[in-house]
Scaffold this motif. Structure first.
Motif, PDB file in Angstrom:
ATOM      1  N   THR A 162      12.816   2.011 -10.713  1.00 42.08           N
ATOM      2  CA  THR A 162      11.644   1.583  -9.948  1.00 42.08           C
ATOM      3  C   THR A 162      12.145   1.069  -8.600  1.00 42.08           C
ATOM      4  O   THR A 162      13.344   0.815  -8.442  1.00 42.08           O
ATOM      5  N   PRO A 163      11.276   0.898  -7.584  1.00 38.72           N
ATOM      6  CA  PRO A 163      11.748   0.518  -6.244  1.00 38.72           C
ATOM      7  C   PRO A 163      12.662  -0.704  -6.257  1.00 38.72           C
ATOM      8  O   PRO A 163      13.689  -0.721  -5.562  1.00 38.72           O
ATOM      9  N   LEU A 164      12.358  -1.695  -7.087  1.00 39.37           N
ATOM     10  CA  LEU A 164      13.208  -2.885  -7.079  1.00 39.37           C
ATOM     11  C   LEU A 164      14.456  -2.730  -7.937  1.00 39.37           C
ATOM     12  O   LEU A 164      15.457  -3.390  -7.698  1.00 39.37           O
ATOM     13  N   GLN A 165      14.374  -1.888  -8.986  1.00 39.13           N
ATOM     14  CA  GLN A 165      15.546  -1.658  -9.852  1.00 39.13           C
ATOM     15  C   GLN A 165      15.754  -0.151  -9.994  1.00 39.13           C
ATOM     16  O   GLN A 165      15.483   0.434 -11.053  1.00 39.13           O
ATOM     17  N   PRO A 166      16.250   0.472  -8.921  1.00 37.25           N
ATOM     18  CA  PRO A 166      16.296   1.938  -8.885  1.00 37.25           C
ATOM     19  C   PRO A 166      17.229   2.562  -9.934  1.00 37.25           C
ATOM     20  O   PRO A 166      17.095   3.734 -10.242  1.00 37.25           O
ATOM     21  N   ASP A 167      18.178   1.778 -10.503  1.00 34.31           N
ATOM     22  CA  ASP A 167      19.120   2.384 -11.443  1.00 34.31           C
ATOM     23  C   ASP A 167      18.757   2.133 -12.902  1.00 34.31           C
ATOM     24  O   ASP A 167      19.493   2.519 -13.799  1.00 34.31           O
ATOM     25  N   LYS A 168      17.657   1.429 -13.089  1.00 33.67           N
ATOM     26  CA  LYS A 168      17.335   1.102 -14.471  1.00 33.67           C
ATOM     27  C   LYS A 168      16.086   1.853 -14.905  1.00 33.67           C
ATOM     28  O   LYS A 168      15.001   1.594 -14.413  1.00 33.67           O
ATOM     29  N   PRO A 169      16.243   2.750 -15.853  1.00 29.97           N
ATOM     30  CA  PRO A 169      15.116   3.574 -16.301  1.00 29.97           C
ATOM     31  C   PRO A 169      13.969   2.712 -16.829  1.00 29.97           C
ATOM     32  O   PRO A 169      14.174   1.607 -17.333  1.00 29.97           O
ATOM     33  N   THR A 205       5.087  -0.759 -15.199  1.00 30.19           N
ATOM     34  CA  THR A 205       6.452  -0.252 -15.409  1.00 30.19           C
ATOM     35  C   THR A 205       7.116  -1.167 -16.435  1.00 30.19           C
ATOM     36  O   THR A 205       7.046  -2.389 -16.341  1.00 30.19           O
ATOM     37  N   ILE A 206       7.685  -0.511 -17.422  1.00 30.40           N
ATOM     38  CA  ILE A 206       8.195  -1.257 -18.596  1.00 30.40           C
ATOM     39  C   ILE A 206       9.682  -0.999 -18.735  1.00 30.40           C
ATOM     40  O   ILE A 206      10.138   0.153 -18.638  1.00 30.40           O
ATOM     41  N   ASN A 207      10.420  -2.089 -18.945  1.00 30.57           N
ATOM     42  CA  ASN A 207      11.868  -1.940 -19.135  1.00 30.57           C
ATOM     43  C   ASN A 207      12.143  -1.076 -20.352  1.00 30.57           C
ATOM     44  O   ASN A 207      11.536  -1.238 -21.408  1.00 30.57           O
ATOM     45  N   LEU A 208      13.086  -0.203 -20.141  1.00 31.44           N
ATOM     46  CA  LEU A 208      13.374   0.755 -21.213  1.00 31.44           C
ATOM     47  C   LEU A 208      14.832   0.564 -21.625  1.00 31.44           C
ATOM     48  O   LEU A 208      15.742   0.683 -20.810  1.00 31.44           O
ATOM     49  N   ASN A 209      15.039   0.252 -22.890  1.00 35.15           N
ATOM     50  CA  ASN A 209      16.398  -0.059 -23.328  1.00 35.15           C
ATOM     51  C   ASN A 209      16.558   0.361 -24.779  1.00 35.15           C
ATOM     52  O   ASN A 209      15.802  -0.064 -25.648  1.00 35.15           O
ATOM     53  N   LEU A 210      17.553   1.216 -25.021  1.00 30.22           N
ATOM     54  CA  LEU A 210      17.769   1.675 -26.408  1.00 30.22           C
ATOM     55  C   LEU A 210      18.663   0.713 -27.198  1.00 30.22           C
ATOM     56  O   LEU A 210      18.848   0.883 -28.397  1.00 30.22           O
ATOM     57  N   ALA A 211      19.182  -0.286 -26.518  1.00 30.97           N
ATOM     58  CA  ALA A 211      20.176  -1.156 -27.172  1.00 30.97           C
ATOM     59  C   ALA A 211      19.718  -1.752 -28.504  1.00 30.97           C
ATOM     60  O   ALA A 211      20.477  -1.714 -29.478  1.00 30.97           O
ATOM     61  N   PRO A 212      18.503  -2.283 -28.615  1.00 34.89           N
ATOM     62  CA  PRO A 212      18.118  -2.871 -29.909  1.00 34.89           C
ATOM     63  C   PRO A 212      18.123  -1.843 -31.038  1.00 34.89           C
ATOM     64  O   PRO A 212      18.526  -2.153 -32.171  1.00 34.89           O
ATOM     65  N   TYR A 213      17.722  -0.626 -30.705  1.00 38.53           N
ATOM     66  CA  TYR A 213      17.689   0.421 -31.746  1.00 38.53           C
ATOM     67  C   TYR A 213      19.101   0.871 -32.095  1.00 38.53           C
ATOM     68  O   TYR A 213      19.407   1.161 -33.246  1.00 38.53           O
ATOM     69  N   TYR A 226       0.853  -1.176   0.000  1.00 40.30           N
ATOM     70  CA  TYR A 226       0.000   0.000   0.000  1.00 40.30           C
ATOM     71  C   TYR A 226       0.891   1.229   0.000  1.00 40.30           C
ATOM     72  O   TYR A 226       1.643   1.472   0.931  1.00 40.30           O
ATOM     73  N   LEU A 227       0.800   1.993  -1.118  1.00 36.32           N
ATOM     74  CA  LEU A 227       1.707   3.141  -1.279  1.00 36.32           C
ATOM     75  C   LEU A 227       1.040   4.136  -2.216  1.00 36.32           C
ATOM     76  O   LEU A 227       0.423   3.734  -3.188  1.00 36.32           O
ATOM     77  N   PRO A 228       1.100   5.442  -1.885  1.00 33.66           N
ATOM     78  CA  PRO A 228       0.539   6.394  -2.844  1.00 33.66           C
ATOM     79  C   PRO A 228       1.291   6.270  -4.180  1.00 33.66           C
ATOM     80  O   PRO A 228       2.513   6.083  -4.181  1.00 33.66           O
ATOM     81  N   LEU A 229       0.521   6.361  -5.227  1.00 28.48           N
ATOM     82  CA  LEU A 229       1.144   6.136  -6.549  1.00 28.48           C
ATOM     83  C   LEU A 229       2.240   7.159  -6.822  1.00 28.48           C
ATOM     84  O   LEU A 229       3.243   6.858  -7.465  1.00 28.48           O
ATOM     85  N   ASN A 230       2.040   8.380  -6.338  1.00 30.90           N
ATOM     86  CA  ASN A 230       3.026   9.451  -6.530  1.00 30.90           C
ATOM     87  C   ASN A 230       4.404   9.050  -6.042  1.00 30.90           C
ATOM     88  O   ASN A 230       5.409   9.528  -6.562  1.00 30.90           O
ATOM     89  N   ALA A 231       4.446   8.199  -5.048  1.00 33.43           N
ATOM     90  CA  ALA A 231       5.737   7.780  -4.516  1.00 33.43           C
ATOM     91  C   ALA A 231       6.474   6.883  -5.510  1.00 33.43           C
ATOM     92  O   ALA A 231       7.686   6.765  -5.462  1.00 33.43           O
ATOM     93  N   ILE A 232       5.708   6.280  -6.359  1.00 31.15           N
ATOM     94  CA  ILE A 232       6.359   5.420  -7.364  1.00 31.15           C
ATOM     95  C   ILE A 232       6.628   6.191  -8.649  1.00 31.15           C
ATOM     96  O   ILE A 232       7.736   6.189  -9.172  1.00 31.15           O
ATOM     97  N   SER A 233       5.606   6.844  -9.158  1.00 27.91           N
ATOM     98  CA  SER A 233       5.792   7.662 -10.357  1.00 27.91           C
ATOM     99  C   SER A 233       5.256   9.049 -10.063  1.00 27.91           C
ATOM    100  O   SER A 233       4.056   9.297 -10.147  1.00 27.91           O
ATOM    101  N   GLU A 234       6.183   9.895  -9.745  1.00 27.56           N
ATOM    102  CA  GLU A 234       5.846  11.204  -9.174  1.00 27.56           C
ATOM    103  C   GLU A 234       4.928  12.029 -10.072  1.00 27.56           C
ATOM    104  O   GLU A 234       3.990  12.657  -9.620  1.00 27.56           O
TER     105      GLU A 234
END
Ligand code: G
Ligand code: G
Ligand code: MN
Length: 526
Positions: free
Chosen positions: A144-151, A170-178, A120-128
């Protein structure tokens, strides 16, 4: 003088050819590089557009698929308790590509996660910045809380039936394929995904503020239905493209310039003018009557070659003869003279008495040539039978050059060709030749003849020459007789043959026929 210009041109040919080739090569280089740069520029631009399209479409497609296949069906779950639906939530998340977690949100609070279950957490705390009042919202998160260094993307879908409730993925974001796609293009230095005022870039970990982005993007495209832009950075043309084009241009223009030089040199090869002149029939022959003072009539003619160049006009024979000699073209030129004379002779034949002398000037180079005898025999065979007496005029140069002159002269005599020594008294005169070789005529240079008037009836050198000729039993022909005074002096000193403007200029065949007609009419009348 027309030939001086022609000779000047000849002398400056190499320079002019070199300049023309350089200019041609440079023009080619400029044109080639311009065209190829433009072409490559358009090609690269098209490729970049394609790359951007493909990248954008791939991302768009994965987002669209995620929403319709995975997230939309979950909207109704917000009404349930987490423990009744968490298993379903987890399995759905597991099957969706690139998905980090799905959170169920009720009244602004996330209460169920596909990764961690109930919380239970206000959504703002996750995605401001996510705006819960919107039906759909997309933000970039630096982690994200579990992977704080990965956009990651934070994709919000609102439940249309209740405010502040919905699903946040929350979706993994990676420019590598492009980036992999773009790796074929070294001119593309980077790419970025921009959402509102933050961006994920290919050149730095984490998120960047929009203000930190380079000012000049190469190209950008907006994802349809998402506040998201795909941006490419770099140049349209790579340094490699430019180097390759310039290098190819330099090589090709060297080839083109060289080819141009070769072509022009071959085309403008010195002497080509003479060979072309022969081919185009620019040469013709004039015949100057030779006068016997005893009868006062022409006993023969001297054939004099003429060249009417299409652009240079009449070129004096002194010039083109020595020019042809210097280029080893005197033999083809003399063969041409033989042809022309033989052709004219058949025309002149009916008007010129049998036994008329046909006097030709021959170059020492031709006399010494192996083909000489064959050329002469062929000429005589081409001439009208038993009509002309042949005389070859040679200069003293012949004897200086050719130690076998005597043998050649003997052969000429065997073939009933008489020999005249021409321009006697000019050049390196050596009296010894007069004794050594069996000449038939001695042609006194017009320099001597012209001195007659000036040295008032006393020309000691000419006097001596005539004396000598007389002693050696040589017939003398005076050249360049222009005045009656000269003629009278010469007659008085025993010169029986003359040639000069006093009697006639050199004439073309038609005029020569007229000349002979007039003479015979005059004698008939006389
Ligand atoms: O008439 P004219 O100005 O063309 O004579 C100039 C010089 O050119 C003369 O010395 C003459 O002997 C020479 N010449 C004229 N025609 C010929 C030719 O057919 N062959 C050679 N070798 N010399 C010629
Ligand atoms: O081959 P040879 O050098 O003999 O040729 C005679 C040259 O003299 C030709 O160029 C011919 O045109 C030229 N010529 C012939 N008659 C006269 C003349 O009376 N006066 C002058 N100045 N030149 C003449
Ligand atoms: Mn002559």
């Amino acid at each position: 003088m027309p030939l001086s210009r022609a000779l000047m041109r000849q002398a400056t040919y190499p320079r002019r050819i070199a300049w023309s080739s350089v200019i041609f090569g440079s023009l080619f280089f400029i044109l080639f590089t311009l065209i190829l740069l433009t072409f490559t520029w358009h090609k690269r631009q098209h490729q970049h557009q394609q790359l951007l399209n493909d990248s954008r479409a791939a991302l768009q497609h994965s987002l669209d698929a995620l929403i319709s296949n995975t997230l939309n069906p979950l909207l109704s779950f917000t009404r349930f308790d987490c423990h009744t639906i968490s298993q379903e939530l987890t399995s759905r998340a597991a099957f969706a590509e690139n998905l980090r977690a799905i959170l169920l949100v009720r009244e602004g609070y996330a209460f169920c996660s596909s990764a961690t279950g109930a919380f239970y957490l206000p959504l703002n705390a996750i995605s401001e910045h996510t705006d819960l009042s919107r039906d759909q919202d997309l933000r970039l998160l630096s982690g994200t809380p579990l992977q704080p260094d990965k956009p990651a993307f934070a994709l919000w879908l609102r439940n249309p039936h209740s405010a502040q409730s919905g699903v946040l993925a929350t979706i993994n974001l990676n420019l590598a394929p492009y980036q992999l796609l773009a790796s074929y293009h070294p001119e593309i230095s980077g790419m970025a995904l921009v959402a509102q005022n933050t961006a994920l870039t290919s050149w730095q970990p984490g998120l960047a503020a929009n203000s930190e982005l380079p000012p000049q993007p190469l190209m950008k495209q907006t994802l349809e239905g998402y506040p998201l832009q795909f941006v490419l950075y770099g140049d349209t043309l790579s340094m490699r493209d430019i180097h390759l084009i310039v290098l190819t241009g330099i090589l090709l223009s060297l080839l083109v310039g060289g080819g141009c030089w070769l072509l022009l040199s071959l085309n403008r090869r010195p002497g080509k003018e003479i060979l072309l002149g022969i081919k185009r029939g620019e040469f013709y022959v004039e015949y100057q009557p030779l006068i016997s003072t005893l009868s006062g009539r022409a006993y023969g003619v001297e054939a004099l070659l003429r060249w009417k160049h299409p652009s240079e006009g009449l070129i004096p024979p002194d010039m083109f003869i020595s020019y042809a000699e210097s280029l080893n073209l005197i033999i083809p030129l003399t063969r041409h003279l033989f042809e022309l004379v033989a052709r004219d002779a058949h025309r002149l034949n009916p008007y010129l008495p049998v036994g008329t002398h046909m006097s030709l000037n021959l170059s020492p180079l031709h006399l010494a040539a192996e083909s000489f005898r064959q050329d002469v025999l062929r000429w005589i065979a081409a001439m009208p039978d038993n009509h002309f007496n042949y005389v070859f005029e040679v200069t003293e140069r012949t004897m200086v050059r050719d130690k076998n002159a005597g043998e050649i002269f003997a052969w000429l005599h065997e073939n009933n060709i008489q020999i005249a020594i021409d321009d006697f008294g000019t050049g390196h005169s050596a009296l010894i030749y007069l004794e050594k070789y069996p000449f038939d005529y001695l042609k006194i240079d017009r320099g001597f003849v012209q001195s007659i008037g000036t040295q008032t009836l006393n020309s000691p050198v000419l006097d001596a020459v005539l004396h000598l000729a007389n002693k050696l039993e040589l017939k003398t022909v005076a050249e360049g007789v222009e005045t009656g005074e000269q003629a009278a002096w010469l007659v008085k000193h025993g010169v029986s043959h003359m040639q000069g403007y006093l009697f006639s200029r050199p004439l073309q065949p038609d005029r020569l026929i007229d000349y002979y007609r007039c003479r015979s009419l005059a004698t008939m009348a006389g």
